[in-house]
Design a protein around this motif. Structure first.
Motif, PDB file in Angstrom:
ATOM      1  N   PHE A 627       0.868  -1.176   0.000  1.00  0.00           N
ATOM      2  CA  PHE A 627       0.000   0.000   0.000  1.00  0.00           C
ATOM      3  C   PHE A 627       0.908   1.230   0.000  1.00  0.00           C
ATOM      4  O   PHE A 627       1.679   1.445   0.930  1.00  0.00           O
ATOM      5  N   ALA A 628       0.866   2.037  -1.069  1.00  0.00           N
ATOM      6  CA  ALA A 628       1.811   3.145  -1.256  1.00  0.00           C
ATOM      7  C   ALA A 628       1.407   4.353  -0.415  1.00  0.00           C
ATOM      8  O   ALA A 628       0.683   5.235  -0.869  1.00  0.00           O
ATOM      9  N   GLN A 629       1.878   4.392   0.825  1.00  0.00           N
ATOM     10  CA  GLN A 629       1.484   5.455   1.748  1.00  0.00           C
ATOM     11  C   GLN A 629       1.888   6.842   1.271  1.00  0.00           C
ATOM     12  O   GLN A 629       1.180   7.822   1.511  1.00  0.00           O
ATOM     13  N   GLU A 630       3.058   6.937   0.581  1.00  0.00           N
ATOM     14  CA  GLU A 630       3.524   8.260   0.163  1.00  0.00           C
ATOM     15  C   GLU A 630       2.506   8.986  -0.699  1.00  0.00           C
ATOM     16  O   GLU A 630       2.412  10.220  -0.659  1.00  0.00           O
ATOM     17  N   LEU A 631       1.761   8.223  -1.467  1.00  0.00           N
ATOM     18  CA  LEU A 631       0.838   8.851  -2.418  1.00  0.00           C
ATOM     19  C   LEU A 631      -0.332   9.542  -1.739  1.00  0.00           C
ATOM     20  O   LEU A 631      -1.050  10.309  -2.369  1.00  0.00           O
ATOM     21  N   LYS A 632      -0.525   9.284  -0.455  1.00  0.00           N
ATOM     22  CA  LYS A 632      -1.582   9.991   0.272  1.00  0.00           C
ATOM     23  C   LYS A 632      -1.295  11.478   0.329  1.00  0.00           C
ATOM     24  O   LYS A 632      -2.187  12.294   0.541  1.00  0.00           O
ATOM     25  N   ARG A 633      -0.003  11.842   0.133  1.00  0.00           N
ATOM     26  CA  ARG A 633       0.372  13.264   0.177  1.00  0.00           C
ATOM     27  C   ARG A 633       0.344  13.902  -1.214  1.00  0.00           C
ATOM     28  O   ARG A 633       0.659  15.072  -1.356  1.00  0.00           O
ATOM     29  N   MET A 634      -0.001  13.123  -2.216  1.00  0.00           N
ATOM     30  CA  MET A 634      -0.031  13.655  -3.570  1.00  0.00           C
ATOM     31  C   MET A 634      -1.239  14.571  -3.744  1.00  0.00           C
ATOM     32  O   MET A 634      -2.272  14.377  -3.089  1.00  0.00           O
ATOM     33  N   PRO A 635      -1.145  15.568  -4.635  1.00  0.00           N
ATOM     34  CA  PRO A 635      -2.343  16.342  -4.977  1.00  0.00           C
ATOM     35  C   PRO A 635      -3.446  15.412  -5.452  1.00  0.00           C
ATOM     36  O   PRO A 635      -3.228  14.528  -6.275  1.00  0.00           O
ATOM     37  N   PHE A 636      -4.650  15.594  -4.947  1.00  0.00           N
ATOM     38  CA  PHE A 636      -5.746  14.658  -5.220  1.00  0.00           C
ATOM     39  C   PHE A 636      -6.045  14.561  -6.703  1.00  0.00           C
ATOM     40  O   PHE A 636      -6.480  13.520  -7.195  1.00  0.00           O
ATOM     41  N   SER A 637      -5.806  15.644  -7.430  1.00  0.00           N
ATOM     42  CA  SER A 637      -6.141  15.654  -8.855  1.00  0.00           C
ATOM     43  C   SER A 637      -5.293  14.683  -9.657  1.00  0.00           C
ATOM     44  O   SER A 637      -5.651  14.313 -10.769  1.00  0.00           O
ATOM     45  N   LEU A 638      -4.134  14.266  -9.110  1.00  0.00           N
ATOM     46  CA  LEU A 638      -3.266  13.374  -9.853  1.00  0.00           C
ATOM     47  C   LEU A 638      -3.757  11.939  -9.844  1.00  0.00           C
ATOM     48  O   LEU A 638      -3.300  11.110 -10.613  1.00  0.00           O
ATOM     49  N   LEU A 639      -4.653  11.613  -8.934  1.00  0.00           N
ATOM     50  CA  LEU A 639      -5.153  10.262  -8.827  1.00  0.00           C
ATOM     51  C   LEU A 639      -6.651  10.235  -9.113  1.00  0.00           C
ATOM     52  O   LEU A 639      -7.320  11.255  -9.065  1.00  0.00           O
TER      53      LEU A 639
END
Length: 794
Positions: A627-639
């Motif tokens: 589970f890629a925890q780092e991506l929780k900090r990504m801008p929501f629009s990227l996912l």
């Protein structure tokens, strides 16, 4: 004096090439080479590092009377131990290329028109200095940008230091996604954005998802050596290789089994195999329970429940579903899962696909416990360079460094450079446009889809400087060319690692003096720093790049690990001493160390430290991540806005519905050949002469088609055809190949340059012109394996 191409190819370097160059084979309106004064018959062999690709092999260059005449492998270098691939042997042609740029050139016509004026180095450097001073005078240091290609070591550190002192955040890696290793998969699972080491020599079962190990691996000689050991190096034990891919490549031919698959479907097949491993309880339970995060459903610190990988893969990637998407039979999938789990050590390798597809392959290694283990994925130690001294940045530089990078890189995405978005943002002016662009080891007008996009972006940039020694596709649109030395003429460090995780530092040194009035780019940066003065000069105080190397290498001497290169027997001795806490290197002083690395070719540390989990897992959990925890900090629009936890778990991203399948019945697959991997070497005739050995193809571009599919279209072998997509079309030669899947057309990358001299210009076609700009939301790179094409006679 008239010499045709056939005569030139017969001249294997040395006296023949020297005569050709000196005798006016092709006239240049540039400054002539300096006269050489050498005693007759003087011969020497100079150790250095091959610069033909990223492999980092050690070479010995035979020099007679001041002319380099032959290249052989360095038997002391641990990467290749005296062997070489075809690119290494052809390096002599890069040095003696008759179309090399021989002095600084200033554009006098329109961009791309090909009209240049030779100027002196003093004038050229003054032009660059004035442009840089103007940026700072206007309070715009952030409008300087650098597109840097494939190289390693202190030169990268020097570029970053140069930009930091100047005040620009815009160093942008221009390494297109298919030309590298699956870095994003390693980042999502282990928190490390770099090239992993695969312990190929000690693998028992190798499952390759489109990784062309024997053609376009990042270090080809290492891969070939590893393959030999994997097959025959262990008495009574023969490793098994299963190659999964859309065409029968050389790797597929040499594998025990080739499994055809639809282009881009490797990731979902990996998830189908993971489904069976988990369903049958074949995964390494002790490793999963102790060293992984996100396998089972879990609850965060706020009490919110999250989906785990186990539940996802069991519910979404049932073999029948995966079989429909990939064309791989269910029984084959079940067999692969069992073989992979029971033949240890096992290893899964992929290519630089979409990040979550890379992650899908990586989690197979997590399930098998093949992380930081013999025959698994290893994380090498970094080369212990001495840290460059701290320096102060002025207020203007600090303000510039706080600006957003032009390609949108910020926060987590600072590690993921996005050259394609750089070009799009230059055109949109958001966040701002660069005013000065430096091109170093980078040819974006060739190695990206839709080259017109980069051409239009270049037109918006007032001043472009290229450091290329050749007039490549992008350099022809520059305003000023400051030609670099070729690899055989310059100093450069080359840090890398072996398959078994041992760090290696090769030393590239000049084997001859510069043939022409060229300068090492590192020396140019240091000269510019002196001209700019102030704190900028204090940040780069060295006189030349050789001094930078010596400064950095002092850290290796002080680390008291490893030794300079030596016979293979020394490896076991050094490792035995280091395991016991002893160090007995071949040198006592730094001066002795510096002398020996030049004589032997470099330094290495033949000991891998297992179990240092802080180095192996740099994730928030300090574990391997399903589970890629780092991506929780990504801008929501990227996912995806609807996926929830699915966005952070390995999953297959189905390609967008594009062209009509009836109108465009074939899927496009672009592959790399051994000789032209990385697109650097099309100007070397020996390599263009041997591009496609499996079909005896050379000097052009071809399209591999299934014979039955070709017959239906009335296409015969060697017919000239158009391959067309929604985005462009190219003319290539049709080659009927039994190893081509029925509805896939495979085209090699490397030819089709619009510039680059007589050996490269106008030969073949560039298949990247067929790709669109459907962008991956995480990397910003175009998605290429979903493109559909049609084929018809030219």
């Amino acid at each position: 004096m008239k010499i045709d191409r056939r005569d030139f190819l017969k001249m294997g370097g040395g006296a023949g090439v020297a005569i050709a160059l000196g005798g006016g084979l092709w006239k240049w309106s540039q400054f002539p080479a300096a006269e050489k004064i050498n005693l007759p018959g003087v011969e020497k062999w100079v150790p250095t590092i091959c610069g033909q690709c990223t492999g980092g092999c050690g070479i010995l260059v035979r020099v007679i009377d001041g002319w380099a005449v032959n290249i052989a492998g360095n038997p002391l270098h641990p990467v290749n131990r005296g062997t070489l691939c075809p690119k290494g042997i052809a390096g002599i042609q890069g040095l003696y290329d008759p179309d090399r740029i021989r002095s600084p050139l200033k554009r006098i016509g329109k961009r791309g028109e090909g009209r240049w004026k030779p100027i002196s180095w003093d004038e050229a450097l003054q032009v660059v200095t004035d442009s840089l001073k103007e940026l700072r005078r206007n309070g715009e240091p952030h409008r300087l940008a650098v597109l840097g290609g494939k190289y390693r070591g202190l030169m990268r550190s020097l570029w970053e230091r140069f930009l930091e002192a100047f005040g620009s955040p815009n160093y942008i890696d221009h390494q297109f996604q298919w030309e590298g290793t699956p870095n994003e998969g390693l980042f999502l699972t282990q928190g490390i954005y770099s090239t992993p080491a695969y312990d190929l020599e000690n693998v028992q079962y190798l499952l390759s998802f489109g990784s062309e190990l024997l053609e376009s691996y990042w270090s080809p000689v290492q891969a070939l050596k590893a393959y030999g050991h994997f097959r025959r190096g262990k008495p009574g034990q023969r490793g098994k290789l299963v190659q999964i891919g859309p065409r029968l490549s050389v790797t597929g031919i040499k594998a025990d089994e080739w499994i055809p698959i639809q282009p881009g479907a490797e990731g979902i097949l990996a998830l189908g195999i993971a489904h069976m491993i988990i369903k049958e309880g074949l995964y390494k339970k002790d490793f999963v329970s102790s060293h992984t995060f996100g396998f089972d459903n879990w609850t965060d610190e706020k009490g919110t429940e999250h989906l785990g990988f186990k539940e996802l893969v069991l519910s979404e990637y049932e073999p029948n579903v995966v079989s429909q998407k990939t064309g791989v039979p269910v029984d084959t999938m079940i067999r692969l899962a069992r073989e992979f789990s029971t033949n240890q050590p096992s290893l899964a390798m992929g290519y630089r696909d979409r990040p979550f597809h890379q992650m899908a392959v990586s989690v197979l290694n997590g399930l098998a416990g093949s992380i930081d283990s013999i025959g698994g994925v290893l994380i090498p130690r970094s080369i212990p360079y001495q840290t460059l001294p701290p320096f102060k940045t002025d207020a203007l530089a600090q303000k510039g460094m706080n600006q957003e990078r032009i390609d949108g890189g910020k926060g987590l995405q600072k590690a993921m450079h996005q050259p394609y978005l750089f070009a799009k943002n230059v055109l949109s002016g958001k966040p701002y446009q660069p005013k000065v662009l430096f091109l170093y080891y980078s040819n974006p007008l060739f190695s990206n889809p839709k080259p017109d996009l980069f051409a239009k972006a270049f037109a918006e940039i007032p001043f472009i400087v290229s450091f290329s020694p050749y007039l490549d596709d992008s350099t022809q649109f520059a305003d000023l060319i400051l030609p670099d030395h070729t690899p055989l003429e310059r100093w450069q460090d080359d840090p890398l690692f072996l398959n078994n995780g041992f760090p290696v530092l090769g030393i590239r040194q000049p084997v001859i003096g510069p043939l022409y009035q060229t300068k090492a780019t590192g020396d140019i940066l240091l000269t510019l720093a002196k001209s700019l003065g102030g704190e900028f000069r204090n940040a780069l105080p060295w006189n030349d790049f050789k001094e930078v190397m010596i400064y950095g290498l002092k850290g290796i001497f002080e680390a008291k690990r490893g030794d300079v290169f030596g016979p293979q027997f020394d490896e076991a001795w050094i490792r035995l001493l280091q395991k016991g806490g002893w160090s007995a290197p071949s040198f006592k002083t730094f001066e002795e160390f510096w002398k020996l690395v030049q004589e032997k070719g470099g330094w290495w540390d033949p000991l891998y430290d297992f179990g240092e989990w802080d180095r192996v897992f740099q994730t928030p959990s300090k574990k391997f991540q399903f589970f890629a925890q780092e991506l929780k900090r990504m801008p929501f629009s990227l996912l995806s806005k609807t996926g929830g936890d699915l966005n952070l778990l390995p999953h297959w991203e189905e390609p967008k519905k594009g062209s009509d399948e009836k109108a465009y019945p074939f899927q496009l697959h672009i592959f790399k050949t051994m000789t032209l991997t990385g697109s650097r070497n099309a100007n070397q005739p020996w390599l263009s002469e041997s591009m496609g050995p499996h079909l005896f193809e050379r000097w052009g571009t071809w399209a591999e088609m299934n014979p039955h599919a070709a017959k239906e279209l009335g296409i015969s072998d060697r017919d000239w055809v158009w391959v067309e997509s929604d985005y462009g079309k190219i003319k290539v030669k049709a080659r009927l190949y039994q190893g081509a899947a029925p509805h896939v057309v495979s085209i090699p990358f490397g030819m089709g340059h619009t510039s680059g001299g007589r050996w490269a210009k106008g030969l073949g076609a560039n298949p990247y012109q067929l790709l669109g700009d459907d962008l991956d939301p995480l990397t910003g790179n175009p998605i290429g394996r979903s493109v559909r094409v049609k084929i018809y006679k030219a």
